[in-house]
Design a protein around this motif. Sequence first.
Motif, short mmCIF file in Angstrom:
data_model
loop_
_atom_site.label_atom_id
_atom_site.label_comp_id
_atom_site.label_asym_id
_atom_site.label_seq_id
_atom_site.Cartn_x
_atom_site.Cartn_y
_atom_site.Cartn_z
N UNK A 169 81.19 11.68 55.07
CA UNK A 169 79.67 12.71 55.38
C UNK A 169 80.00 13.90 54.25
N UNK A 170 80.97 14.67 54.35
CA UNK A 170 80.90 14.68 53.19
C UNK A 170 80.98 14.67 51.58
N UNK A 171 81.77 13.23 51.57
CA UNK A 171 80.90 12.73 50.33
C UNK A 171 79.63 12.25 50.20
N UNK A 172 79.39 11.76 51.43
CA UNK A 172 77.72 10.90 51.05
C UNK A 172 77.14 12.38 51.28
N UNK A 173 77.19 13.24 51.71
CA UNK A 173 76.55 14.75 51.39
C UNK A 173 76.35 14.81 49.74
N UNK B 125 69.85 6.67 52.99
CA UNK B 125 70.85 7.09 54.15
C UNK B 125 72.01 6.55 54.19
N UNK B 126 71.48 4.94 54.44
CA UNK B 126 72.69 3.97 54.57
C UNK B 126 73.08 3.40 53.38
N UNK B 127 72.42 3.62 52.30
CA UNK B 127 73.10 3.40 50.50
C UNK B 127 73.82 4.91 50.34
N UNK B 128 73.77 6.08 50.97
CA UNK B 128 74.66 6.89 50.65
C UNK B 128 75.93 7.16 50.83
N UNK C 90 87.19 16.44 49.70
CA UNK C 90 86.60 16.24 50.82
C UNK C 90 87.98 16.07 52.05
N UNK C 91 88.88 15.77 51.68
CA UNK C 91 90.19 15.12 52.08
C UNK C 91 91.30 17.08 52.40
N UNK D 194 77.31 4.27 52.44
CA UNK D 194 78.29 3.69 51.76
C UNK D 194 78.17 3.42 50.28
N UNK D 195 78.13 4.45 50.19
CA UNK D 195 78.75 4.89 48.77
C UNK D 195 79.58 5.42 48.68
#
Length: 97
Positions: A28-32, A80-83, A40-41, A85-86
């Motif tokens: 979620x942090x990476x996707x944001x 949103x799903x693409x983000x 994020x880790x 997934x990425x």
Amino acid sequence: MDEQALLVDWGWATRGAPWLDAGYWVIWLVAAGEHPPENAEQWAARIPSWVTAPRHGINAFAHANANMWEEIAGPEPDPWTQRTLDAARRWASHRAA
């Protein structure tokens, strides 16, 4: 008296290792768009169970999430799903390095 707000996300409530929630946070942090996977880790590392989690378990979890989001995304994912997934792919790639 200090007041505190708590957020609980029960969208995919399951039983599992105590460090799994922190693993989802990484995605979620990476996707944001705010954090690369290694940063994020660092947030996940604030959770004691993450610190003691087996490295191979975290690696497998990252890879499994990338595969899961591939399936969820399908051939034409919404933004949103693409983000997400990425983000899952980036994290799995980071863990594989």
